[in-house]
Design an enzyme around this catalytic site. Structure first.
Site, PDB file in Angstrom:
ATOM      1  N   GLU A  69      21.083   1.474   7.669  1.00  0.00           N
ATOM      2  CA  GLU A  69      20.508   2.408   6.695  1.00  0.00           C
ATOM      3  C   GLU A  69      19.009   2.213   6.490  1.00  0.00           C
ATOM      4  O   GLU A  69      18.287   3.147   6.152  1.00  0.00           O
ATOM      5  CB  GLU A  69      21.228   2.301   5.352  1.00  0.00           C
ATOM      6  CG  GLU A  69      22.641   2.878   5.342  1.00  0.00           C
ATOM      7  CD  GLU A  69      23.701   1.864   5.775  1.00  0.00           C
ATOM      8  OE1 GLU A  69      23.326   0.795   6.288  1.00  0.00           O
ATOM      9  OE2 GLU A  69      24.908   2.168   5.603  1.00  0.00           O
ATOM     10  N   PHE A 131      35.070  -0.528  -5.920  1.00  0.00           N
ATOM     11  CA  PHE A 131      34.758  -0.848  -4.526  1.00  0.00           C
ATOM     12  C   PHE A 131      33.456  -0.160  -4.100  1.00  0.00           C
ATOM     13  O   PHE A 131      33.291   1.039  -4.317  1.00  0.00           O
ATOM     14  CB  PHE A 131      35.920  -0.394  -3.628  1.00  0.00           C
ATOM     15  CG  PHE A 131      35.633  -0.591  -2.163  1.00  0.00           C
ATOM     16  CD1 PHE A 131      35.420  -1.860  -1.640  1.00  0.00           C
ATOM     17  CD2 PHE A 131      35.554   0.499  -1.301  1.00  0.00           C
ATOM     18  CE1 PHE A 131      35.136  -2.041  -0.289  1.00  0.00           C
ATOM     19  CE2 PHE A 131      35.280   0.328   0.041  1.00  0.00           C
ATOM     20  CZ  PHE A 131      35.069  -0.953   0.545  1.00  0.00           C
ATOM     21  N   GLN A 132      32.553  -0.906  -3.561  1.00  0.00           N
ATOM     22  CA  GLN A 132      31.245  -0.420  -3.095  1.00  0.00           C
ATOM     23  C   GLN A 132      30.431   0.251  -4.196  1.00  0.00           C
ATOM     24  O   GLN A 132      29.709   1.219  -3.966  1.00  0.00           O
ATOM     25  CB  GLN A 132      31.395   0.502  -1.883  1.00  0.00           C
ATOM     26  CG  GLN A 132      31.972  -0.255  -0.684  1.00  0.00           C
ATOM     27  CD  GLN A 132      31.818   0.454   0.635  1.00  0.00           C
ATOM     28  OE1 GLN A 132      31.881   1.672   0.697  1.00  0.00           O
ATOM     29  NE2 GLN A 132      31.627  -0.319   1.697  1.00  0.00           N
ATOM     30  N   LYS A 181      31.293  10.528  -5.941  1.00  0.00           N
ATOM     31  CA  LYS A 181      32.194  11.191  -4.999  1.00  0.00           C
ATOM     32  C   LYS A 181      32.900  12.394  -5.630  1.00  0.00           C
ATOM     33  O   LYS A 181      33.043  13.450  -5.009  1.00  0.00           O
ATOM     34  CB  LYS A 181      33.225  10.175  -4.505  1.00  0.00           C
ATOM     35  CG  LYS A 181      34.062  10.692  -3.359  1.00  0.00           C
ATOM     36  CD  LYS A 181      34.836   9.584  -2.682  1.00  0.00           C
ATOM     37  CE  LYS A 181      35.605  10.126  -1.495  1.00  0.00           C
ATOM     38  NZ  LYS A 181      36.298   9.077  -0.759  1.00  0.00           N
ATOM     39  N   MET A 500       0.636 -13.298  12.739  1.00  0.00           N
ATOM     40  CA  MET A 500      -0.178 -13.193  11.523  1.00  0.00           C
ATOM     41  C   MET A 500       0.048 -14.410  10.627  1.00  0.00           C
ATOM     42  O   MET A 500      -0.884 -14.909   9.988  1.00  0.00           O
ATOM     43  CB  MET A 500       0.154 -11.888  10.791  1.00  0.00           C
ATOM     44  CG  MET A 500      -0.751 -11.570   9.630  1.00  0.00           C
ATOM     45  SD  MET A 500      -2.488 -11.570  10.097  1.00  0.00           S
ATOM     46  CE  MET A 500      -2.802  -9.848  10.379  1.00  0.00           C
TER      47      MET A 500
HETATM   48  C1  LIG Z   1      -1.134  -7.189   7.523  1.00  0.00           C
HETATM   49  C2  LIG Z   1      -1.855  -6.155   6.701  1.00  0.00           C
HETATM   50  C3  LIG Z   1      -3.245  -6.173   6.636  1.00  0.00           C
HETATM   51  C4  LIG Z   1      -3.930  -5.185   5.931  1.00  0.00           C
HETATM   52  N1  LIG Z   1      -5.307  -5.176   5.969  1.00  0.00           N
HETATM   53  C5  LIG Z   1      -5.965  -4.101   5.475  1.00  0.00           C
HETATM   54  C6  LIG Z   1      -7.386  -3.951   5.673  1.00  0.00           C
HETATM   55  O1  LIG Z   1      -8.043  -4.780   6.278  1.00  0.00           O
HETATM   56  N2  LIG Z   1      -7.967  -2.839   5.179  1.00  0.00           N
HETATM   57  C7  LIG Z   1      -7.272  -1.868   4.505  1.00  0.00           C
HETATM   58  O2  LIG Z   1      -7.842  -0.842   4.137  1.00  0.00           O
HETATM   59  N3  LIG Z   1      -5.951  -2.008   4.268  1.00  0.00           N
HETATM   60  C8  LIG Z   1      -5.290  -3.093   4.757  1.00  0.00           C
HETATM   61  N4  LIG Z   1      -3.930  -3.183   4.572  1.00  0.00           N
HETATM   62  C9  LIG Z   1      -3.240  -2.115   3.818  1.00  0.00           C
HETATM   63  C10 LIG Z   1      -3.310  -2.336   2.321  1.00  0.00           C
HETATM   64  O3  LIG Z   1      -2.332  -3.276   1.956  1.00  0.00           O
HETATM   65  C11 LIG Z   1      -3.088  -0.995   1.559  1.00  0.00           C
HETATM   66  O4  LIG Z   1      -1.876  -0.417   1.965  1.00  0.00           O
HETATM   67  C12 LIG Z   1      -4.187   0.031   1.808  1.00  0.00           C
HETATM   68  O5  LIG Z   1      -5.469  -0.560   1.742  1.00  0.00           O
HETATM   69  C13 LIG Z   1      -4.098   1.143   0.767  1.00  0.00           C
HETATM   70  O6  LIG Z   1      -4.731   2.268   1.259  1.00  0.00           O
HETATM   71  P1  LIG Z   1      -5.330   3.408   0.317  1.00  0.00           P
HETATM   72  O7  LIG Z   1      -6.272   2.806  -0.679  1.00  0.00           O
HETATM   73  O8  LIG Z   1      -5.841   4.443   1.217  1.00  0.00           O
HETATM   74  O9  LIG Z   1      -4.120   3.873  -0.565  1.00  0.00           O
HETATM   75  P2  LIG Z   1      -2.733   4.625  -0.328  1.00  0.00           P
HETATM   76  O10 LIG Z   1      -1.649   3.634  -0.541  1.00  0.00           O
HETATM   77  O11 LIG Z   1      -2.718   5.431   0.896  1.00  0.00           O
HETATM   78  O12 LIG Z   1      -2.734   5.521  -1.630  1.00  0.00           O
HETATM   79  C14 LIG Z   1      -3.282   6.791  -1.643  1.00  0.00           C
HETATM   80  C15 LIG Z   1      -4.047   7.062  -2.932  1.00  0.00           C
HETATM   81  O13 LIG Z   1      -4.390   8.439  -2.894  1.00  0.00           O
HETATM   82  C16 LIG Z   1      -3.884   9.100  -4.040  1.00  0.00           C
HETATM   83  N5  LIG Z   1      -3.447  10.432  -3.623  1.00  0.00           N
HETATM   84  C17 LIG Z   1      -2.310  10.797  -3.006  1.00  0.00           C
HETATM   85  N6  LIG Z   1      -2.286  12.114  -2.775  1.00  0.00           N
HETATM   86  C18 LIG Z   1      -3.445  12.600  -3.256  1.00  0.00           C
HETATM   87  C19 LIG Z   1      -4.021  13.902  -3.327  1.00  0.00           C
HETATM   88  N7  LIG Z   1      -3.389  14.990  -2.825  1.00  0.00           N
HETATM   89  N8  LIG Z   1      -5.226  14.039  -3.908  1.00  0.00           N
HETATM   90  C20 LIG Z   1      -5.886  12.958  -4.432  1.00  0.00           C
HETATM   91  N9  LIG Z   1      -5.401  11.717  -4.399  1.00  0.00           N
HETATM   92  C21 LIG Z   1      -4.195  11.530  -3.798  1.00  0.00           C
HETATM   93  C22 LIG Z   1      -2.750   8.243  -4.557  1.00  0.00           C
HETATM   94  O14 LIG Z   1      -2.551   8.444  -5.941  1.00  0.00           O
HETATM   95  C23 LIG Z   1      -3.239   6.841  -4.211  1.00  0.00           C
HETATM   96  O15 LIG Z   1      -4.055   6.303  -5.224  1.00  0.00           O
HETATM   97  C24 LIG Z   1      -3.219  -4.191   5.230  1.00  0.00           C
HETATM   98  C25 LIG Z   1      -1.826  -4.203   5.259  1.00  0.00           C
HETATM   99  C26 LIG Z   1      -1.148  -5.149   5.999  1.00  0.00           C
HETATM  100  C27 LIG Z   1       0.342  -5.096   6.048  1.00  0.00           C
HETATM  101  C1  LIG Z   2      10.201  -7.936   6.380  1.00  0.00           C
HETATM  102  C2  LIG Z   2       9.024  -8.843   6.414  1.00  0.00           C
HETATM  103  N1  LIG Z   2       9.203 -10.189   6.394  1.00  0.00           N
HETATM  104  C3  LIG Z   2       8.122 -11.013   6.447  1.00  0.00           C
HETATM  105  C4  LIG Z   2       6.855 -10.520   6.504  1.00  0.00           C
HETATM  106  C5  LIG Z   2       5.645 -11.447   6.555  1.00  0.00           C
HETATM  107  N2  LIG Z   2       4.933 -11.281   7.836  1.00  0.00           N
HETATM  108  C6  LIG Z   2       3.839 -10.518   7.968  1.00  0.00           C
HETATM  109  S1  LIG Z   2       3.256 -10.448   9.532  1.00  0.00           S
HETATM  110  C7  LIG Z   2       4.467 -11.490  10.076  1.00  0.00           C
HETATM  111  C8  LIG Z   2       4.546 -11.880  11.534  1.00  0.00           C
HETATM  112  C9  LIG Z   2       4.863 -10.757  12.442  1.00  0.00           C
HETATM  113  O1  LIG Z   2       5.136 -11.258  13.723  1.00  0.00           O
HETATM  114  P1  LIG Z   2       5.131 -10.312  14.988  1.00  0.00           P
HETATM  115  O2  LIG Z   2       5.940  -9.110  14.736  1.00  0.00           O
HETATM  116  O3  LIG Z   2       5.481 -11.116  16.186  1.00  0.00           O
HETATM  117  O4  LIG Z   2       3.630  -9.818  15.043  1.00  0.00           O
HETATM  118  P2  LIG Z   2       2.284 -10.604  15.387  1.00  0.00           P
HETATM  119  O5  LIG Z   2       1.664 -10.972  14.085  1.00  0.00           O
HETATM  120  O6  LIG Z   2       2.642 -11.786  16.211  1.00  0.00           O
HETATM  121  O7  LIG Z   2       1.470  -9.609  16.137  1.00  0.00           O
HETATM  122  C10 LIG Z   2       5.307 -11.877   9.023  1.00  0.00           C
HETATM  123  C11 LIG Z   2       6.436 -12.803   9.153  1.00  0.00           C
HETATM  124  C12 LIG Z   2       6.735  -9.097   6.475  1.00  0.00           C
HETATM  125  N3  LIG Z   2       5.538  -8.515   6.473  1.00  0.00           N
HETATM  126  N4  LIG Z   2       7.823  -8.308   6.464  1.00  0.00           N
END
Ligand SMILES: Cc1cc2nc3c(=O)[nH]c(=O)nc-3n(C[C@H](O)[C@H](O)[C@H](O)COP(=O)(O)OP(=O)(O)OC[C@H]3O[C@@H](n4cnc5c(N)ncnc54)[C@H](O)[C@@H]3O)c2cc1C
Ligand SMILES: Cc1ncc(C[n+]2csc(CCOP(=O)(O)OP(=O)(O)O)c2C)c(N)n1
Ligand SMILES: [Mg+2]
Length: 591
Positions: A69, A131-132, A181, A500
């Site tokens: 799911e 159940f469930q 249901k 990472m």
């Molecule tokens: C491993 C990892 C590393 C990351 N590193 C980075 C990084 O280096 N840099 C980075 O930028 N992010 C990074 N992120 C992502 C970060 O965690 C956030 O998800 C991201 O920065 C949020 O993006 P955003 O501010 O565009 O917001 P979003 O989450 O895209 O939110 C959108 C915003 O727009 C508003 N909005 C929506 N629709 C409308 C509309 N029609 N009109 C006006 N406003 C609207 C919403 O209310 C909200 O405030 C990383 C994520 C991971 C998993």
């Molecule tokens: C469901 C979930 N569990 C744990 C994490 C924490 N986490 C972020 S990146 C990462 C490693 C990912 O490994 P891989 O897919 O091999 O990517 P790589 O960083 O090696 O490119 C982990 C464990 C997460 N983001 N999501």
């Protein structure tokens, strides 16, 4: 399955005014048809059997039977991100719903429009540890835009109308509809699908305040070091053309968040690259040093502004356009808040710029650009691209970009280093082509996202850039890809590490690699073959391009490419925890 116009017309006719005696489940199907739903990703179980029976009797919507799911919700979410339509998933009660929770939270964090229909135990059994049974409304409350428990079959049509309206309007988000249901079984008089819906307590503002927009204009035109910082909201609000027009008129530098990539063409010179934790020097330095910041549909995430105290050290005026008032001044203090839809607000701003007799001062702007070009000349994304010994992960992404940049290509990713390299080295020039989990950072989204998109965009090429860790979290969906003929291309950057995590352990935990090495990995080539697909092992740098070319030729096949990449490569630039966004590590020489 191709759906004919005649079929769609007959679905639309379901909104006709003739009263019919229908089961709740049949009303639900009519509601989905009237909403124009084409695909539903789901998994059956006792509580939803009447709904599945009603689905069996229709042929305008295709149901995709996933293998878990979580993947149903991710696939519907990927579909929604790529198309802008509401994604729909269907799960049974109890474990079906709890399995879906990660998918729902993922969509919620990135503001993705979705409707998730969950079966529930019959109403008399609710609260009896049946159940469930699980408390779907309670469990999902913190991770949905809204949820409903439908207690009477006569409420199904209106509830669905509200659910779709809430999911797609204002700040989009997932809505859960919990249907017991007995409610799906009961017969009710169906008078047609409601044409309109009004909710007194829910009226998202679309049009921004004219006075505030005018104030923003004055600030912007008088700026010495202006900067436009845009995010996922520009994509969600389909305002990329407006953004482009505004940036072209002003000539100001622009950046995107991870969620906003593609909102502004990456190959345009005014684009400084992604900003934030793994952003470019020029994007982060401009953020820190600008004097007027126009933030559009971006929420000042902690990964974007780094240490808030460091961010606040430099004075700048901030204009923040966001449809959700609760996003404004949540993480940083804003000078000019503009609550409204990004398309409406930018349209108004553009016409004010056009009419204004004041123009940005060309000499001051040229000075600012000179400073920016100085930062840009550091070429912070440079890497050892000619390495002949080991495959550099960046090279794989760059090669893929070079090959596919002129075709309709969707790039999904999982979560980890590979995600950041995809964001940095694939240059997104078009909106909705980069599909990833930013807010929740959910490993496992890659395959389901790609298969959701491929169904909707059969002519497009759909790639998932993944890691050997993430890909194993929903790998079972390879089976779904075969059943529904959704040939996707999986580019696994296999570094044998939870890369990472390993990177953080190297940099922040003095190299204590606690449980980040993945031993006993499966043979991915054989695994792909076992699922009926094509597997490829690529170990040498010179084989990267031919392998990608070969995989692209296999248009009708899902191909799993196991690239053995440099296990010690790190993502740079990097802003460490607690540091300011200009305090970047630029390479291993900084460690
Ligand atoms: C491993 C990892 C590393 C990351 N590193 C980075 C990084 O280096 N840099 C980075 O930028 N992010 C990074 N992120 C992502 C970060 O965690 C956030 O998800 C991201 O920065 C949020 O993006 P955003 O501010 O565009 O917001 P979003 O989450 O895209 O939110 C959108 C915003 O727009 C508003 N909005 C929506 N629709 C409308 C509309 N029609 N009109 C006006 N406003 C609207 C919403 O209310 C909200 O405030 C990383 C994520 C991971 C998993
Ligand atoms: C469901 C979930 N569990 C744990 C994490 C924490 N986490 C972020 S990146 C990462 C490693 C990912 O490994 P891989 O897919 O091999 O990517 P790589 O960083 O090696 O490119 C982990 C464990 C997460 N983001 N999501
Ligand atoms: Mg890895």
């Amino acid at each position: 399955m191709e759906i004919s116009k005649a079929e769609l017309a007959s679905a639309a006719a379901a909104t006709g005014s003739q009263t019919q005696e229908l089961m709740g489940s049949e009303v639900l199907v009519k509601a989905l048809q009237a909403e124009g739903v084409k695909y539903i990703w789901g998994y059956p179980g006792g509580a939803v059997l009447y709904i599945y029976d009603a689905l069996y009797k229709q042929d305008t919507m295709q149901h995709v039977l996933v293998r878990h799911e979580q993947a149903a919700v991710h696939a519907a979410d990927g579909y929604a991100r790529a198309t802008g339509d509401v994604g729909v998933a269907l799960v049974t009660s109890g474990p079906g719903l709890t399995n879906a929770v990660t998918g729902i939270a993922t969509a919620y964090m990135d503001s993705i429009p979705m409707v998730i229909i969950a079966g529930q135990v019959p109403t008399p059994a609710i609260g009896q540890d049946a159940f469930q049974e699980c408390d779907t409304v309670g469990i999902t409350r913190p991770i949905v835009k809204h949820n409903f428990l439908v207690k009477d079959a006569k409420d199904i049509a209106l509830t669905m109308k509200k659910a779709f309206h809430i999911a797609r309007s204002g700040r989009p988000g997932p809505v859960v509809v919990d249907i017991p249901k007995d409610v799906s079984f009961k017969k009710v008089a169906y008078h047609g699908y409601p044409e309109k819906v009004e909710m007194r307590s829910y009226n998202p503002v679309k049009k921004g305040h004219g006075g505030q927009i005018r104030k923003a204009l004055q600030l912007l035109l008088g700026a010495k070091r202006p900067y436009i910082y845009t995010g996922g909201g520009v994509l969600l609000g389909n305002a990329c053309n407006e953004l482009r027009t505004l940036v072209d008129m002003l000539g100001y530098p622009v950046t995107n968040t991870l969620m906003g990539l593609g909102a502004y063409p990456a190959s345009d010179r005014k684009f400084l690259g992604m900003l934030g934790m793994h952003g470019t020097i020029e994007a982060n330095n401009a953020m820190q040093n600008c004097d007027v910041l126009l933030a559009v549909g971006a929420r000042f995430d902690d990964r974007v502004i780094g240490n808030p105290k460091h961010f606040a050290q430099n004075e700048r005026k901030i204009i923040h356009v966001d449809i959700d008032p609760s996003s404004i001044s949540k993480r940083v203090k804003v000078d000019i808040p503009i609550v409204g839809d990004v398309k409406d607000v930018l349209t108004e701003l553009i016409s004010m710029v056009r009419e204004s007799s004041t123009k940005p001062d060309a000499a001051t702007l040229a000075d600012w650009w000179k400073t920016i070009e100085g930062w840009r000349s550091r070429d912070c994304l440079k890497y050892d691209s000619d390495n002949k010994q080991v495959i550099k992960p960046q090279k794989v992404v760059e090669t893929l970009w070079n090959m596919t940049k002129d075709t309709e290509t969707y790039i999904c990713s999982d979560v980890g280093q590979h995600q950041m390299w995809a964001a940095q080295y694939y240059r997104f020039d078009e909106p909705r082509r980069w599909i990833n989990s930013g807010g929740l950072g959910t490993m496992g989204v890659g395959i389901p996202y790609a298969m959701g998109i491929k169904l909707a965009k059969p002519e497009a090429e759909v790639f998932t850039i993944t890691g050997e860790g993430s890909v194993q979290m929903c790998i079972q969906e390879l089976s779904t890809c075969l059943q529904y003929n959704t040939p996707i291309k999986i580019v696994s950057l296999n570094n044998r590490y939870l890369g990472m995590v390993r990177q953080w352990q190297e940099i922040e935990y003095s190299g204590r690699y606690s449980h980040s090495y993945m031993d006993a990995l499966p043979n991915f080539v054989k695994l792909a073959e076992a699922y009926g697909h094509v597997g490829m092992l690529i170990e040498r740098p010179e084989d990267v391009e031919p392998a990608l070319r070969e995989a692209r030729k296999l248009k009708d096949r899902t191909v799993f490419m196991d690239f053995r990449t440099d296990p010690t490569e790190n993502v740079f630039p990097m802003v460490q925890a607690g540091k300011g966004i200009t305090e970047m590590l630029l390479g291993s020489e900084d460690l």
